[in-house]
Design a protein around this motif. Sequence first.
Motif, PDB file in Angstrom:
ATOM      1  N   MET A   1     -44.744  -0.996 -41.163  1.00  0.00           N
ATOM      2  CA  MET A   1     -45.251   0.231 -40.555  1.00  0.00           C
ATOM      3  C   MET A   1     -44.109   1.195 -40.256  1.00  0.00           C
ATOM      4  O   MET A   1     -44.191   2.383 -40.559  1.00  0.00           O
ATOM      5  CB  MET A   1     -46.044  -0.082 -39.287  1.00  0.00           C
ATOM      6  CG  MET A   1     -47.387  -0.734 -39.600  1.00  0.00           C
ATOM      7  SD  MET A   1     -48.441  -0.937 -38.150  1.00  0.00           S
ATOM      8  CE  MET A   1     -49.356   0.584 -38.168  1.00  0.00           C
TER       9      MET A   1
ATOM     10  N   GLU B   1     -42.763   3.325 -43.007  1.00  0.00           N
ATOM     11  CA  GLU B   1     -43.465   4.578 -43.323  1.00  0.00           C
ATOM     12  C   GLU B   1     -42.756   5.776 -42.705  1.00  0.00           C
ATOM     13  O   GLU B   1     -42.900   6.903 -43.158  1.00  0.00           O
ATOM     14  CB  GLU B   1     -44.912   4.531 -42.795  1.00  0.00           C
ATOM     15  CG  GLU B   1     -45.828   3.589 -43.550  1.00  0.00           C
ATOM     16  CD  GLU B   1     -45.975   4.019 -45.006  1.00  0.00           C
ATOM     17  OE1 GLU B   1     -46.219   5.216 -45.259  1.00  0.00           O
ATOM     18  OE2 GLU B   1     -45.814   3.143 -45.884  1.00  0.00           O
ATOM     19  N   LEU B   2     -42.058   5.514 -41.607  1.00  0.00           N
ATOM     20  CA  LEU B   2     -41.372   6.606 -40.909  1.00  0.00           C
ATOM     21  C   LEU B   2     -39.989   6.879 -41.482  1.00  0.00           C
ATOM     22  O   LEU B   2     -39.239   7.690 -40.967  1.00  0.00           O
ATOM     23  CB  LEU B   2     -41.292   6.305 -39.406  1.00  0.00           C
ATOM     24  CG  LEU B   2     -42.648   6.405 -38.700  1.00  0.00           C
ATOM     25  CD1 LEU B   2     -42.564   5.862 -37.275  1.00  0.00           C
ATOM     26  CD2 LEU B   2     -43.159   7.842 -38.692  1.00  0.00           C
ATOM     27  N   GLU B   3     -39.647   6.178 -42.544  1.00  0.00           N
ATOM     28  CA  GLU B   3     -38.412   6.543 -43.245  1.00  0.00           C
ATOM     29  C   GLU B   3     -38.683   7.602 -44.293  1.00  0.00           C
ATOM     30  O   GLU B   3     -37.769   8.224 -44.824  1.00  0.00           O
ATOM     31  CB  GLU B   3     -37.792   5.313 -43.898  1.00  0.00           C
ATOM     32  CG  GLU B   3     -37.224   4.363 -42.862  1.00  0.00           C
ATOM     33  CD  GLU B   3     -36.151   3.485 -43.471  1.00  0.00           C
ATOM     34  OE1 GLU B   3     -34.983   3.912 -43.519  1.00  0.00           O
ATOM     35  OE2 GLU B   3     -36.516   2.381 -43.924  1.00  0.00           O
ATOM     36  N   LYS B   4     -39.947   7.774 -44.607  1.00  0.00           N
ATOM     37  CA  LYS B   4     -40.311   8.795 -45.595  1.00  0.00           C
ATOM     38  C   LYS B   4     -40.271  10.185 -44.961  1.00  0.00           C
ATOM     39  O   LYS B   4     -40.307  10.324 -43.750  1.00  0.00           O
ATOM     40  CB  LYS B   4     -41.721   8.515 -46.112  1.00  0.00           C
ATOM     41  CG  LYS B   4     -41.839   7.159 -46.792  1.00  0.00           C
ATOM     42  CD  LYS B   4     -43.272   6.864 -47.214  1.00  0.00           C
ATOM     43  CE  LYS B   4     -43.353   5.466 -47.847  1.00  0.00           C
ATOM     44  NZ  LYS B   4     -44.752   4.991 -47.904  1.00  0.00           N
ATOM     45  N   GLY B   5     -40.254  11.180 -45.806  1.00  0.00           N
ATOM     46  CA  GLY B   5     -40.370  12.545 -45.304  1.00  0.00           C
ATOM     47  C   GLY B   5     -39.027  13.187 -45.027  1.00  0.00           C
ATOM     48  O   GLY B   5     -38.014  12.508 -44.870  1.00  0.00           O
TER      49      GLY B   5
ATOM     50  N   TRP C   1     -37.747  14.988 -42.452  1.00  0.00           N
ATOM     51  CA  TRP C   1     -37.060  15.061 -41.157  1.00  0.00           C
ATOM     52  C   TRP C   1     -36.167  13.849 -40.957  1.00  0.00           C
ATOM     53  O   TRP C   1     -36.532  12.745 -41.375  1.00  0.00           O
ATOM     54  CB  TRP C   1     -38.086  15.155 -40.017  1.00  0.00           C
ATOM     55  CG  TRP C   1     -37.424  15.660 -38.759  1.00  0.00           C
ATOM     56  CD1 TRP C   1     -36.999  14.891 -37.718  1.00  0.00           C
ATOM     57  CD2 TRP C   1     -37.078  16.994 -38.451  1.00  0.00           C
ATOM     58  NE1 TRP C   1     -36.406  15.687 -36.777  1.00  0.00           N
ATOM     59  CE2 TRP C   1     -36.435  16.987 -37.202  1.00  0.00           C
ATOM     60  CE3 TRP C   1     -37.230  18.215 -39.132  1.00  0.00           C
ATOM     61  CZ2 TRP C   1     -35.953  18.153 -36.605  1.00  0.00           C
ATOM     62  CZ3 TRP C   1     -36.765  19.377 -38.540  1.00  0.00           C
ATOM     63  CH2 TRP C   1     -36.117  19.331 -37.274  1.00  0.00           C
TER      64      TRP C   1
ATOM     65  N   SER D   1     -34.749  10.524 -39.938  1.00  0.00           N
ATOM     66  CA  SER D   1     -35.578   9.423 -39.455  1.00  0.00           C
ATOM     67  C   SER D   1     -34.820   8.543 -38.466  1.00  0.00           C
ATOM     68  O   SER D   1     -33.744   8.014 -38.769  1.00  0.00           O
ATOM     69  CB  SER D   1     -36.027   8.564 -40.641  1.00  0.00           C
ATOM     70  OG  SER D   1     -36.615   7.370 -40.172  1.00  0.00           O
ATOM     71  N   PHE D   2     -35.409   8.355 -37.293  1.00  0.00           N
ATOM     72  CA  PHE D   2     -34.782   7.466 -36.320  1.00  0.00           C
ATOM     73  C   PHE D   2     -34.849   6.020 -36.816  1.00  0.00           C
ATOM     74  O   PHE D   2     -33.989   5.199 -36.487  1.00  0.00           O
ATOM     75  CB  PHE D   2     -35.449   7.594 -34.936  1.00  0.00           C
ATOM     76  CG  PHE D   2     -36.838   7.019 -34.852  1.00  0.00           C
ATOM     77  CD1 PHE D   2     -37.921   7.701 -35.370  1.00  0.00           C
ATOM     78  CD2 PHE D   2     -37.067   5.780 -34.256  1.00  0.00           C
ATOM     79  CE1 PHE D   2     -39.198   7.179 -35.305  1.00  0.00           C
ATOM     80  CE2 PHE D   2     -38.342   5.232 -34.195  1.00  0.00           C
ATOM     81  CZ  PHE D   2     -39.418   5.939 -34.719  1.00  0.00           C
TER      82      PHE D   2
END
Lengths: 356, 356, 416, 416
Positions: free
Chosen positions: D10, D13-17, D19, D21-22
């Motif tokens: 999960m 998923e926040l490594e994408k994009g 901005w 990424s923390f």
Amino acid sequence: MSELRRPNETGVPDSKQFMHPALVRNYGKWAFHDRPRPGVLRHVSDTGEAVFTVKGGTQRQMDIFTIRTLCDIADKFCDGHLRFTTRSSAEFMTTDETKVKPLIEALEAAGFPVGGTGNSVGFISHTQGWLHCDIPGTDASGVVKALMDELVDEFKNEEMPNRVKITTSCCQINCGGQGDIAINVQHTKPPVINHALVAGVCERPAVIARCPVAAIRPALVDGKPSLEVDEKKCVCCGACYPPCPPMQINDPVHSKIAVWVGGKHSSTRSKPMFHKLVAAGLPNNAPRWPEVAEVVKKILATYKADARPWERMGEWIERIGWPRFFEMTELPFTKYHVDTWRGGRSNLNASAHLHF
Amino acid sequence: MSELRRPNETGVPDSKQFMHPALVRNYGKWAFHDRPRPGVLRHVSDTGEAVFTVKGGTQRQMDIFTIRTLCDIADKFCDGHLRFTTRSSAEFMTTDETKVKPLIEALEAAGFPVGGTGNSVGFISHTQGWLHCDIPGTDASGVVKALMDELVDEFKNEEMPNRVKITTSCCQINCGGQGDIAINVQHTKPPVINHALVAGVCERPAVIARCPVAAIRPALVDGKPSLEVDEKKCVCCGACYPPCPPMQINDPVHSKIAVWVGGKHSSTRSKPMFHKLVAAGLPNNAPRWPEVAEVVKKILATYKADARPWERMGEWIERIGWPRFFEMTELPFTKYHVDTWRGGRSNLNASAHLHF
Amino acid sequence: MSKKLPSTPMLDELEKGPWPSFVTGLKRLANTEGKPHGDIMKGLLGQLEHSYQTRKGYWKGGTVGVFGYGAGVIARFSEVASQYPESSEFHTLRIMPAPGFFYDTKTLRQMCDIWEEHGSGLIALHGQSGDIMFQGCRTDQVQPAWDKLNEMGFDMGGAGAGVRTAASCVGPARCEQACYDTLAAHRAIINDFTDDIHRPSLPYKMKFKFSGCANDCANATQRADVAILGTWKDEMQVNQTEVQAKVKQLGRKEFINQVIRMCPTQALGLNDDDTLDVDNKSCVRCMHCINVCTKALKPGKERGICILVGGKRTLKVGDLMGTVVVPFMKLESEEDFEKLVELAHNMLDFFADNALEHERTGEMIERIGLANYLEGLGLALDINMISQPRTNSYVRTDGWDEEVRKWNDAKSSAAE
Amino acid sequence: MSKKLPSTPMLDELEKGPWPSFVTGLKRLANTEGKPHGDIMKGLLGQLEHSYQTRKGYWKGGTVGVFGYGAGVIARFSEVASQYPESSEFHTLRIMPAPGFFYDTKTLRQMCDIWEEHGSGLIALHGQSGDIMFQGCRTDQVQPAWDKLNEMGFDMGGAGAGVRTAASCVGPARCEQACYDTLAAHRAIINDFTDDIHRPSLPYKMKFKFSGCANDCANATQRADVAILGTWKDEMQVNQTEVQAKVKQLGRKEFINQVIRMCPTQALGLNDDDTLDVDNKSCVRCMHCINVCTKALKPGKERGICILVGGKRTLKVGDLMGTVVVPFMKLESEEDFEKLVELAHNMLDFFADNALEHERTGEMIERIGLANYLEGLGLALDINMISQPRTNSYVRTDGWDEEVRKWNDAKSSAAE
Ligand code: SRM
Ligand code: SRM
Ligand code: SRM
Ligand code: SRM
Ligand code: SF4
Ligand code: SF4
Ligand code: SF4
Ligand code: SF4
Ligand code: SF4
Ligand code: SF4
Ligand code: SF4
Ligand code: SF4
């Protein structure tokens, strides 16, 4: 064990020692500013000297490698100086206009979007969430990252009617504060009490005093002192949870996300405003909260298309009226939007001012 | 005794039977109006027909001779029709422009000042006072007469920034309602209880319930059921007096007059506003209340000199700010001006908007 | 035979000055021989002078009425009757005038004659609620005076805990701004409520007022439990030639100051050719620009009413303004009027069932919440009812999805 | 030797994009060998993924501190320590940066080095109150990390029921709008309150914030118990030639729309020669026109501060904005600064003496009334403190004459 060291109780250090020398030179002498392009400010002093500021977005919760990268850039272009804004963006200052372009390129190459100035969407104010807080209903870092991915173009460009300040908060305490858009956890069910724990950890009178609607009473459960909640009164605010963790307010399903709009701290034109509830019941859909992003983007797109230059979100809505806001954003309006809290009557329309 | 007659429960009659025929003809067809001179309106209908209205001030509490004089004038100039305004002025309508001048002359000759239209000071809204009410702290008719004598030129001319609506009220119940200026009794001491009478006339629970601050308690006085007032809590509103006349709130010295400004019912431009306290502690100085007249005239003169066209009293003050209002009117500002009632915090200045 | 006029040095001061003097009127009545009001008014002048001297009132209430009705007479008995026996009883009959306060002189003269015979000769035109107040009547004259007034076609007004006499602005009879027929609406409602006016049995009073537009010349917004104000839904009517004439008349800067700058929602712009740019979506129907430019601007053509509920004076909670419960409703056809009257009845019934003793409609709504009031009346929630949504999170929203469904259903059924 | 990186589908998923990424940052720290943060971050990533999967948080509080201080470390112990033992203790050190968040790279690198050695390697720049948050420290590393940071010249920030870390806008360092020296004021106050920051013993927290003008870039008005905002008293500075240039640039209609029409108090008029007509008496120092015309308009020359008290978030009563308690005060000389610091101390003392447990300054004032607060602080009542006088008559005013005397005395002594 070695003897403990007494602290130097020095308070905050003097900022001038860290400041770019051009800022020290022109301290208090600034004449005006403009923005050569999004992400870049030019401040001109009475002496004629100009300082260029390039602003880059960060993730706020930074690993030391990221911070060192920012330092590398500051060393290269800004004589080793930088600052952070009240919204965690990094600002790089130089008096040398020719450095602006390479500076921007260096930042973007390192992954820091350049923007966030003027009438753009700034970085989203950030709270702790699952990463660190003891009471969060969601993750702040995740929500912020997911949203900034969607809004990065609005950060990089100045195409909004005015600055847009977005905040997130991982519980109803709302450490993120007021915002043009605020994205906050909203609990929808009263706390489930873990009676086994109350007796051990909870200072009961303190918890009872914390409830805004006096919904908590002392009770004996299975012969042990505990608490009970009047579920008819409870407004699901979660205020009892921090002082008494057995008042379990967080719930994977019933802790939802609500979106608020039109908050503002500035006294610019209108007096400061509180943000107002517009959408609730959105699922806490980690890791990317698409339902929240959709609402936020819809609101922003509507504001962008319809508001006039310099109108903040709340001012725009006051002009066009809430009926039109809900119509254009296609958000449903419910009885929950009608204020029922103390003095809520003052949020009713006591006039024949009508928007059709 | 003869048999009693059953009433015809007819409600209000149809107005058209009483209306000037030109109004019936053009009912709902009016195109626009203007004011050829103060005290005169010209309404033009879609058909091109024009109706002239001449407006005369009255004393409201009229003897039949006065009313008959008004009828004589209406018979002579207006085919026997007239109306009264919501402020007790008499309106005379005619389609014949040549009658306007003699009509004005006839009214003035009979002692009815012509004016009260447009941006003038209208007649003062009127309550009962010592003439008829059972709870008054002063006399409404007297206050109104004394003030209108002073303001008659402002009634006859249109020299104010906008219409000025003044109200008087002979007790804090304030049947006169909100006004640009409201002149109301303000009691300054708690009621003095006539214990001898309480037992006889007073339904005690009802009185206790009437108090807005729960300052009244049942008590035994000399062995008889009576009431007592917590003088620390009492806000001297007099609400206990009508249901219980032994709660003597009226006092020849301590029942004072207060002046309020900036109330407005219209939703024109700004939303309707409540009037705000500006002066209190004025003596109830019958028969001509010179101290009240002085304050009212000062406020009016300041408004007249400083406000812009179309600004109502309250709107003008909002623009120039309360500091300047008090400065220009030279009225003292005290802690009593700071709202302490429920939700009073919303009347504090929650912004950096400052007037210097 | 008759009494001497009392000495009234303080009242005499009120005979001076240019404004018509009620004291002169009272004396005129007192000085008339051969009519009952001669003596009554001598007593009254005496008592009133006594009030002026002592700065106190001397009336007490009581119960006086007419056969068949439970209200409408305000009884006044003197506490100083021994000193001023002629005016020891000084009751007021509240009589409802025609909506808009229209008279012909025949009617007014007839009223004067009745009051000359049975009363003090003092008539107030009008009370703040809108009644003709026949002031100063002995108990035994109340019924005969009433019988004659009633025979003329007039009915008793309200008092006590019932529906009260209503008031309406002049409306379509002589005002180009009237967005609905205030006089007809006034009559339709009041004449359907005669029972509640004459036999009060509500928790507290209930007032209706009718103004033809947002200028609110009937003071409805704050002084009526139910305020009915005219408004419009479509675009305002603009005559650009007249706009240009107005710009010329005032001068450009003054036109900007008085019109453009004063619009509360910045809905107006001045085009470079001195025509007006109206953003009707932002316009809140406040009337200001129309008031300034009576020839150039007019309300739109799709006219109707909005209804504000809950206005009142100060008792117990502080003043309340009415707030919107019906943002728009047509009021043209007979069915429209019937619908309005029915709604008014529902409001009354809900008030009767739910208000506490001595609680006005506005206080009741504040206590139970607007949503419950709307639900009780079967009125649809509308965004125009609020000035802004809630600013705090203290609310239990687990019915959210259900409420969203309701909203969407209402929207799609409106679209059909 | 070291642990495996946990599976974090999960979080991934926040490594994408686009901005930053923390999560990438956390992984970077976790993947680094040979530093304590490698393991800590593996544990942390595991627990965080678990939170994402179960939608719940797993930290609980506790008490951890440094020698000599009673606050400044936010203790976090894991409730799922058995599964993620490496991050079972994950405390935060709140450290106060220099006012305005200024750094040189030497300082920042040094901080990184310390945190690399003693902590998780994760630093938040900055917390919402204004702290540098060194996040993720084992209990035994708190003191050594602190010792080094303190040696660098930095001090601990606030937590608990004490004075909190303050924030200020960039102010005169890089803003032409600054009406006072935000950075100096911040430092003057905070450095006089170190005891109340480090040894909290108030009824509840107390925050100061400093913004150089009404634009309030430090969010002081609502987010500080004491908000100090810059303003001016004399006339704003106008360069009419630049005004004309701005009119030309925007076009007349747009200039009217964006400047004239948007002034909240209609203090601006556009003269026919495209110069500006400023009514400084109506102007409320809102900054709008100055913001639009950065070259043409400036605050006046008689500059200083206004102080708003009582802002806070929502607990118990709903959000409060600060409200004015000092409308204007010079802040230039050393004595001015001393006066400000003294006033701040009085505010703190009054709060300490009068607030109830867990009651913020704003709630206290709401409970006791503004007049009592002012009296307690010896502050003069000023009309700028209210948006309007009382709208209801529920007040006992028998001290009226006495209060009038006070006002007149104050006025005449000010005039002297
Ligand atoms: C750098 C920063 C101050 C700092 O010390 O860090 C800052 C700097 C400036 N602000 Fe700000 N504001 C900064 C946070 C704020 C905040 C607080 C916040 O973002 O949380 C506010 C109040 C928000 C609110 O009302 O809730 C704020 C409200 C303003 C306004 C008023 C906007 C309005 O119309 O309401 C202006 C005026 C303007 O836009 O010209 C302003 C104007 C400015 C100016 C133009 C002032 C100047 O002349 O230099 C600066 C350039 C900003 C730019 O990037 O375009 N700044 N400004 C902050 C940047 C935050 C960020 O990275 O996004
Ligand atoms: C005759 C009367 C209605 C009636 O049915 O009796 C009336 C008649 C008109 N009013 Fe009114 N108003 C009348 C009481 C009121 C009241 C109530 C009151 O006086 O107690 C108000 C609301 C007051 C308040 O806000 O508290 C009222 C607020 C207005 C306004 C809005 C003013 C504003 O800017 O707030 C207008 C618009 C205007 O001035 O152009 C208005 C405009 C008008 C116009 C111009 C409407 C028209 O186009 O014909 C009428 C001519 C008035 C004149 O004499 O210049 N009338 N008007 C009332 C005359 C009272 C009097 O004798 O003085
Ligand atoms: C006669 C009149 C004043 C006048 O001279 O015009 C009047 C006179 C009295 N009013 Fe009134 N009110 C009158 C219009 C009003 C208005 C204005 C209006 O209707 O537009 C108001 C403010 C609006 C409102 O309804 O709130 C008004 C608000 C009150 C109140 C306060 C109600 C509240 O909820 O705050 C009371 C007290 C009460 O009902 O207990 C009251 C009570 C009274 C009593 C019955 C006092 C009493 O308790 O004995 C007065 C009887 C006086 C008398 O001797 O005739 N009167 N009263 C007005 C009625 C005449 C008429 O029928 O036309
Ligand atoms: C860390 C931080 C959020 C962030 O990620 O930036 C934060 C985190 C917490 N806040 Fe906050 N607040 C933070 C700024 C704020 C702000 C914003 C500000 O200071 O401008 C506010 C709104 C303004 C205000 O003070 O009202 C804020 C309003 C609260 C409140 C509500 C106070 C109220 O009166 O309504 C609480 C609850 C409490 O104090 O009991 C709270 C409580 C908390 C606690 C201590 C929750 C708890 O009871 O355990 C959180 C600790 C989280 C953690 O694990 O570190 N926090 N909190 C901010 C402090 C960082 C720093 O020192 O720089
Ligand atoms: S908003 Fe709530 S959960 Fe988030 S950091 Fe603040 S107190 Fe913690
Ligand atoms: S959630 Fe809020 S309202 Fe409910 S019991 Fe806890 S403190 Fe009270
Ligand atoms: S204001 Fe008071 S005293 Fe005057 S008529 Fe109304 S109730 Fe009576
Ligand atoms: S005067 Fe008012 S506050 Fe005082 S006891 Fe009577 S009702 Fe209560
Ligand atoms: S309220 Fe409107 S319609 Fe009625 S008289 Fe006044 S201006 Fe005309
Ligand atoms: S009616 Fe009022 S809101 Fe509408 S455009 Fe005219 S001034 Fe503006
Ligand atoms: S608050 Fe004012 S002085 Fe401070 S940075 Fe913002 S605009 Fe500049
Ligand atoms: S600073 Fe604000 S209030 Fe003052 S003139 Fe400019 S826009 Fe108007």
